[in-house]
Design a protein around this motif. Structure first.
Motif, short mmCIF file in Angstrom:
data_model
loop_
_atom_site.label_atom_id
_atom_site.label_comp_id
_atom_site.label_asym_id
_atom_site.label_seq_id
_atom_site.Cartn_x
_atom_site.Cartn_y
_atom_site.Cartn_z
N ILE A 1 95.06 -41.77 66.71
CA ILE A 1 94.77 -40.41 66.26
C ILE A 1 94.78 -40.32 64.75
N GLU A 2 95.60 -41.15 64.10
CA GLU A 2 95.71 -41.07 62.64
C GLU A 2 94.38 -41.33 61.95
N ARG A 3 93.47 -42.03 62.62
CA ARG A 3 92.18 -42.33 62.02
C ARG A 3 91.21 -41.15 62.08
N VAL A 4 91.33 -40.30 63.09
CA VAL A 4 90.30 -39.32 63.37
C VAL A 4 90.75 -37.89 63.10
N LEU A 5 92.05 -37.62 63.17
CA LEU A 5 92.55 -36.25 63.20
C LEU A 5 92.05 -35.41 62.02
N GLN A 6 92.03 -35.97 60.83
CA GLN A 6 91.65 -35.19 59.65
C GLN A 6 90.20 -34.74 59.67
N TYR A 7 89.36 -35.39 60.51
CA TYR A 7 87.94 -35.03 60.57
C TYR A 7 87.64 -34.04 61.69
N ALA A 8 88.59 -33.82 62.60
CA ALA A 8 88.32 -33.04 63.81
C ALA A 8 88.23 -31.55 63.52
N ASP A 9 87.29 -30.88 64.19
CA ASP A 9 87.21 -29.42 64.16
C ASP A 9 88.07 -28.81 65.26
N THR A 10 88.18 -29.52 66.37
CA THR A 10 88.92 -29.03 67.53
C THR A 10 89.65 -30.20 68.16
N VAL A 11 90.85 -29.93 68.68
CA VAL A 11 91.60 -30.92 69.45
C VAL A 11 91.71 -30.44 70.89
N VAL A 12 91.37 -31.32 71.82
CA VAL A 12 91.54 -31.06 73.24
C VAL A 12 92.66 -31.96 73.73
N HIS A 13 93.71 -31.37 74.26
CA HIS A 13 94.86 -32.14 74.73
C HIS A 13 94.85 -32.21 76.25
N VAL A 14 94.91 -33.45 76.78
CA VAL A 14 94.94 -33.66 78.22
C VAL A 14 96.37 -34.03 78.60
N GLY A 15 97.02 -33.18 79.37
CA GLY A 15 98.39 -33.42 79.78
C GLY A 15 98.46 -34.36 80.97
N THR A 16 99.62 -34.96 81.18
CA THR A 16 99.79 -35.87 82.32
C THR A 16 99.74 -35.13 83.64
N ASP A 17 99.85 -33.80 83.61
CA ASP A 17 99.75 -33.00 84.83
C ASP A 17 98.34 -32.52 85.09
N GLY A 18 97.37 -32.98 84.28
CA GLY A 18 95.98 -32.60 84.47
C GLY A 18 95.59 -31.30 83.79
N VAL A 19 96.55 -30.65 83.14
CA VAL A 19 96.25 -29.40 82.44
C VAL A 19 95.67 -29.71 81.06
N VAL A 20 94.57 -29.08 80.71
CA VAL A 20 93.86 -29.34 79.47
C VAL A 20 93.88 -28.08 78.60
N THR A 21 94.25 -28.26 77.32
CA THR A 21 94.26 -27.15 76.38
C THR A 21 93.37 -27.49 75.19
N GLN A 22 92.89 -26.46 74.51
CA GLN A 22 91.99 -26.62 73.37
C GLN A 22 92.45 -25.73 72.23
N GLY A 23 92.41 -26.25 70.99
CA GLY A 23 92.82 -25.44 69.85
C GLY A 23 92.49 -26.12 68.54
#
Length: 540
Positions: free
Chosen positions: A202-224
């Motif tokens: 993630i350290e390579r890409v994070l600074q360029y991202a407009d949005t982060v989508v997080h996929v949880g181990t329970d299958g729940v996905v969040t966006q922000g």
């Protein structure tokens, strides 16, 4: 551009959905970073966007996925080829031609583009990715990083509206990764291409991202937005870990942002936890090793001594000769000249030439986990692989299984190796190699496909080995893993050793190989967040 409406994905035999009731909207010209633990479902999420899930993977998809209005229920992946391009984790598995130029042109041929257009785009892509010198090269003869760039290039030539990349920088050296990311960001900002990237580094890409989508181990996905999403994400790069510990708000996403916050630290008296130098016995002596592949000199007169109790990181740009040197040290690679001698407590004083041993004997002296770890797995279940490893190594039944449980608990015996996550496959191969209990273990890019928790588990395993007097060599581009793990760093360039010394001395002064913490706190000699905690104490 891309819309997921209450999407759930359930695979046959799974105890529950891999993705649960996911609703996302991705706009034109966005760079979206998908993060989450290994095995959480990131690749499944990417597959829903491209239509591969469920058309190729099987399983059941509930809800709707639409790309520019096309519903993947009604349009198979071939019907979306003009809209979306895909680069998978294993570039070699996706190649369909023999040479670089042919592979760059293949996708355009399938879309029916004219010869003049194809020629122009091939030339542009060769230049953009810096691979013009590889134009006529055979794909199978390229290094892993070179193959990754070609795979990305084969997608770029088709000029898709959406590009989906699964760990695009995992096989690239830091400089090569920056070049690829610069290309991706140009596509986003200049051509309004939508790019969706799943990446463990993630350290390579994070600074360029407009949005982060997080996929949880329970299958729940969040966006922000990235700064908000990383506050609670269960995976985080060092810059975010440092910001969380220091209580910075908003969280810094780049070295530049964090360095501005860390001004006071740089004036402190330099102190750091001492890394006790290793003075273990010599286990391997390589002298004047020369390895060639046809007319190419991959290793040019390398001298290297490996000692017990030491983790040595082998670094260098793609094509520097790291993998060739590992195979030479293991005894399988052909030496043009030089020698590699291994030392055992019950062997002759001057050691044994590893290249004169048969495969079974070499395995007891030097274990090797290659870049494609799965290449060493050839049976149809994890349990069968473990039983075979015990038998070949003459070990008590259950030895390999016990090692695997220590590395990756809970991997079922009846699971096919191809059905495991990248981290689980690595754990199986590592357990198989360790069953022979070799005093020297060589690993080629072992952190590919591993999240930060997986890397921490691997680090603990390697340190357990060195605590028992083993010597470990890790060939890697993962500078953060090196900062946390290695006692010593050897840097190769054009097949020659250009640096060899303690980790702190070699990487702190290197623009390419310095970890994030070193860049944030320079000129302080700190490599990790733990170093900062030790030196600074409680954050102000």
């Amino acid at each position: 551009m891309v819309q997921l409406d209450r999407v759930s994905v359930t695979f046959d035999g799974a105890p529950g959905p891999t993705l649960r009731d996911v609703s996302l909207r991705i706009d034109e010209g966005e760079l979206v970073l998908v993060v989450g633990r290994t095995g959480s479902g990131k690749s499944t999420l990417l597959g829903t966007i491209t239509g591969h899930v469920p058309h190729f993977t099987g399983g059941t998809l509930a809800g709707h996925v639409r790309l520019l209005g096309r519903d993947t229920r009604e349009h198979r992946p071939r019907d979306l080829a003009d809209l979306v391009g895909v680069v998978g984790q294993d570039p070699l598995a996706g190649f369909v031609t023999d040479t670089v130029e042919e592979e760059l042109a293949y996708g355009m041929e399938q879309l029916g583009l004219g010869a003049a257009t194809m020629r122009k785009r091939v030339e542009e892509t060769l230049d953009v990715l810096g691979i013009a010198d590889l134009r006529g090269a055979a794909l199978r003869e390229l290094s892993g990083g070179q193959q990754q760039r070609v795979a990305i290039g084969s997608v770029l030539t088709a000029h898709p509206r959406v590009i989906v990349l699964d760990e695009p920088t995992s096989a690239l050296d830091p400089t090569g990764a920056e070049d690829v990311l610069a290309t991706i960001t140009r596509l986003v900002h200049d051509l309004a291409v939508t790019v969706v990237v799943a990446e463990h580094r993630i350290e390579r890409v994070l600074q360029y991202a407009d949005t982060v989508v997080h996929v949880g181990t329970d299958g729940v996905v969040t966006q922000g937005d990235p700064a908000t999403a990383m506050v609670t994400a269960d995976v985080a790069p060092p810059v975010v870990e440092l910001g969380r510990w220091a209580g910075w708000s908003p969280l810094p996403l780049s070295v530049r942002d964090a360095r501005r916050r860390a001004t006071a630290w740089r004036s402190l008296a330099p102190r750091h936890p001492d890394r006790i130098p290793t003075d273990g016995p010599t286990l391997v002596e390589a002298r004047d090793v020369v390895i060639t592949h046809g007319p190419v000199v991959a290793v040019a007169g390398v001298d290297l001594t490996l000692r017990g109790g030491e983790v040595t990181a082998l670094m260098g740009r793609n094509g520097a000769g790291k993998s060739s040197l590992l195979w030479g040290l293991q005894g399988s690679g052909d030496l043009r000249s030089g020698s590699v001698r291994v030392h055992a407590t019950d062997g002759p004083r001057d050691g044994v030439d590893v290249h004169r041993l048969d495969a079974a004997q070499r395995r007891r002296h030097v274990g090797l986990v290659p870049q494609s770890a799965a290449d060493l797995l050839y049976l149809d279940s994890v349990g069968a692989e473990c039983v075979q490893a015990d038998r070949e190594s003459g070990r008590e039944a259950g030895t390999c299984r016990g090692l695997l449980d220590g590395l990756a608990p809970g991997v079922p015996d009846d699971r096919h190796p191809r059905d495991l996550s990248e981290g689980q496959r690595l754990a199986v191969v590592l357990a198989v190699q360790l069953t022979a209990d070799p005093p020297v273990l060589l690993l080629d890019e072992p952190t590919r496909g591993l999240d930060y928790a997986g890397k921490a588990a691997l680090r603990r395993s390697l340190h357990d080995l060195t605590a028992r007097g083993r010597s470990v060599v890790v060939s890697t581009h993962d500078v953060e893993f090196v900062a946390e793990t290695a006692d010593r760093v050897v840097v190769l360039a054009a097949g020659e050793v250009v640096a060899d010394g303690p980790t702190r001395e070699v990487v702190v002064s290197s623009p390419a190989f310095a970890p994030q913490v070193a860049k944030i706190t320079a000129p302080q000699p700190w490599l990790t967040v733990d170093d900062v905690r030790y030196a600074v104490g409680a954050p102000s």
